[in-house]
Design a protein around this motif. Sequence first.
Motif, PDB file in Angstrom:
ATOM      1  N   ASN A 123       0.824  -1.209   0.000  1.00 24.31           N
ATOM      2  CA  ASN A 123       0.000   0.000   0.000  1.00 24.31           C
ATOM      3  C   ASN A 123       0.863   1.265   0.000  1.00 24.31           C
ATOM      4  O   ASN A 123       0.562   2.243  -0.699  1.00 24.31           O
ATOM      5  N   GLY A 124       1.944   1.231   0.785  1.00 18.07           N
ATOM      6  CA  GLY A 124       2.815   2.408   0.812  1.00 18.07           C
ATOM      7  C   GLY A 124       3.485   2.659  -0.526  1.00 18.07           C
ATOM      8  O   GLY A 124       3.572   3.817  -0.990  1.00 18.07           O
ATOM      9  N   LEU A 125       3.982   1.595  -1.178  1.00 13.07           N
ATOM     10  CA  LEU A 125       4.617   1.756  -2.485  1.00 13.07           C
ATOM     11  C   LEU A 125       3.621   2.229  -3.534  1.00 13.07           C
ATOM     12  O   LEU A 125       3.946   3.041  -4.402  1.00 13.07           O
ATOM     13  N   ARG A 126       2.403   1.763  -3.440  1.00 18.88           N
ATOM     14  CA  ARG A 126       1.401   2.153  -4.424  1.00 18.88           C
ATOM     15  C   ARG A 126       1.010   3.612  -4.236  1.00 18.88           C
ATOM     16  O   ARG A 126       0.862   4.355  -5.211  1.00 18.88           O
ATOM     17  N   GLU A 127       0.828   4.030  -2.987  1.00 18.74           N
ATOM     18  CA  GLU A 127       0.425   5.409  -2.745  1.00 18.74           C
ATOM     19  C   GLU A 127       1.530   6.400  -3.112  1.00 18.74           C
ATOM     20  O   GLU A 127       1.243   7.577  -3.383  1.00 18.74           O
ATOM     21  N   ARG A 128       2.765   5.929  -3.115  1.00 17.36           N
ATOM     22  CA  ARG A 128       3.868   6.807  -3.506  1.00 17.36           C
ATOM     23  C   ARG A 128       3.759   7.232  -4.963  1.00 17.36           C
ATOM     24  O   ARG A 128       4.256   8.293  -5.365  1.00 17.36           O
ATOM     25  N   GLU A 129       3.102   6.390  -5.760  1.00 13.98           N
ATOM     26  CA  GLU A 129       3.013   6.677  -7.189  1.00 13.98           C
ATOM     27  C   GLU A 129       1.700   7.340  -7.579  1.00 13.98           C
ATOM     28  O   GLU A 129       1.485   7.622  -8.755  1.00 13.98           O
ATOM     29  N   LEU A 130       0.789   7.552  -6.619  1.00 13.48           N
ATOM     30  CA  LEU A 130      -0.522   8.100  -6.941  1.00 13.48           C
ATOM     31  C   LEU A 130      -0.639   9.546  -6.461  1.00 13.48           C
ATOM     32  O   LEU A 130       0.095  10.000  -5.571  1.00 13.48           O
ATOM     33  N   SER A 131      -1.599  10.233  -7.035  1.00 14.06           N
ATOM     34  CA  SER A 131      -1.890  11.605  -6.612  1.00 14.06           C
ATOM     35  C   SER A 131      -2.698  11.594  -5.333  1.00 14.06           C
ATOM     36  O   SER A 131      -3.242  10.553  -4.924  1.00 14.06           O
ATOM     37  N   ASP A 132      -2.832  12.738  -4.690  1.00 12.61           N
ATOM     38  CA  ASP A 132      -3.571  12.825  -3.445  1.00 12.61           C
ATOM     39  C   ASP A 132      -5.038  12.446  -3.634  1.00 12.61           C
ATOM     40  O   ASP A 132      -5.638  11.758  -2.787  1.00 12.61           O
ATOM     41  N   THR A 133      -5.622  12.896  -4.732  1.00 17.36           N
ATOM     42  CA  THR A 133      -7.029  12.559  -4.991  1.00 17.36           C
ATOM     43  C   THR A 133      -7.198  11.060  -5.181  1.00 17.36           C
ATOM     44  O   THR A 133      -8.133  10.440  -4.634  1.00 17.36           O
ATOM     45  N   ALA A 134      -6.319  10.447  -5.939  1.00 18.10           N
ATOM     46  CA  ALA A 134      -6.400   9.004  -6.174  1.00 18.10           C
ATOM     47  C   ALA A 134      -6.168   8.230  -4.880  1.00 18.10           C
ATOM     48  O   ALA A 134      -6.817   7.202  -4.624  1.00 18.10           O
ATOM     49  N   ILE A 135      -5.236   8.713  -4.043  1.00 18.79           N
ATOM     50  CA  ILE A 135      -4.971   8.043  -2.769  1.00 18.79           C
ATOM     51  C   ILE A 135      -6.203   8.088  -1.879  1.00 18.79           C
ATOM     52  O   ILE A 135      -6.568   7.087  -1.231  1.00 18.79           O
ATOM     53  N   SER A 136      -6.886   9.225  -1.822  1.00 24.59           N
ATOM     54  CA  SER A 136      -8.090   9.353  -0.999  1.00 24.59           C
ATOM     55  C   SER A 136      -9.184   8.401  -1.468  1.00 24.59           C
ATOM     56  O   SER A 136      -9.825   7.708  -0.665  1.00 24.59           O
ATOM     57  N   GLN A 137      -9.381   8.340  -2.778  1.00 29.43           N
ATOM     58  CA  GLN A 137     -10.388   7.423  -3.315  1.00 29.43           C
ATOM     59  C   GLN A 137     -10.005   5.972  -3.041  1.00 29.43           C
ATOM     60  O   GLN A 137     -10.857   5.144  -2.701  1.00 29.43           O
ATOM     61  N   LEU A 138      -8.717   5.679  -3.187  1.00 25.27           N
ATOM     62  CA  LEU A 138      -8.263   4.303  -2.967  1.00 25.27           C
ATOM     63  C   LEU A 138      -8.474   3.878  -1.524  1.00 25.27           C
ATOM     64  O   LEU A 138      -8.932   2.757  -1.248  1.00 25.27           O
ATOM     65  N   ARG A 139      -8.159   4.768  -0.594  1.00 22.24           N
ATOM     66  CA  ARG A 139      -8.335   4.430   0.819  1.00 22.24           C
ATOM     67  C   ARG A 139      -9.789   4.196   1.164  1.00 22.24           C
ATOM     68  O   ARG A 139     -10.116   3.304   1.956  1.00 22.24           O
TER      69      ARG A 139
END
Length: 305
Positions: A123-139
């Motif tokens: 999850n940490g490696l994936r969120e490093r490559e995503l934007s803040d908006t995408a991270i919020s939706q993913l969570r």
Amino acid sequence: MSTGSEREPERPVSTPPSGQRVWQTDMLTDLFQDPLDGGYTDAARARRERGPLASSTRRTRRGFTVVVCVVIGVLLAVAYLQVIARAPARATTRVELIKDINRRTADTDKLDQRAESLQDEVNGLRERELSDTAISQLRELEAATGVRKVTGDGVVVTLSDGPNASSERLARILDLDLQLVTNALWAAGAEAISVNGRRLTSVTPIRTAGSAILIGNAHIIGPYEVAAIGPSDLADDFNDSATADTYRKLRDDKRLELGFDVDEKDDLELPAAVMPRLQFAHVPQPSPSPSGTPTPSTSPSGGGK
């Protein structure tokens, strides 16, 4: 009137032409005077003539009885000795099985912790490559699907077997009971649920294997704690449900006395579920016809992707 020692006079039944009278015994009179069947009399006479049972026959029968009793006693003694002799082996086998179960359970717990750690790393490696908006939706999606750890206020429903669970099946908590409670919590607005620390997802079964209850592939034992995170009125809505009312009646039943308790909790923490193995459907490719022209697929339109 005749007495018991006198016989009724015989009565004529017909007069033949020659003038002689033929007399016939009265059947009822004969029955009352000689009520015992003749066979009994003959048997008594034969016993008197034969004399008492020979002493050799009595000894033979007594000896046979003694032999049978001795044989039965020997068989019982041998069976008892075999049971006693096998008891240590059974006890040793049971102890070894318990040790093996505990060892495998500890190994499974370590593997679960390792899987959770690797999942957090992914999850940490994936969120490093995503934007803040995408991270919020993913969570939000991960929390809803159960693959991310969540915290919040909620309710804990505790179920346990009744004191007569060993003899009364209805006094035992079954997989069906956990299914009913979790479904009632979902219906009351729960956003995340775990059973004895095992997070539920849309593909996590609650089932029975023999006498054990499984959450997914994990074996759990009572008492069973169903923790749910949801809105502030989650506990009230659950307590108003028909399921909660049913289990309150089972708790108050003197014959069953199932354990049932509902507690509101603050800052509950539900672990993430192990990443499920997802299954994907594929649209079948059209097969070519003998003439070389592709044949349209017979699957319905709008098939799975």
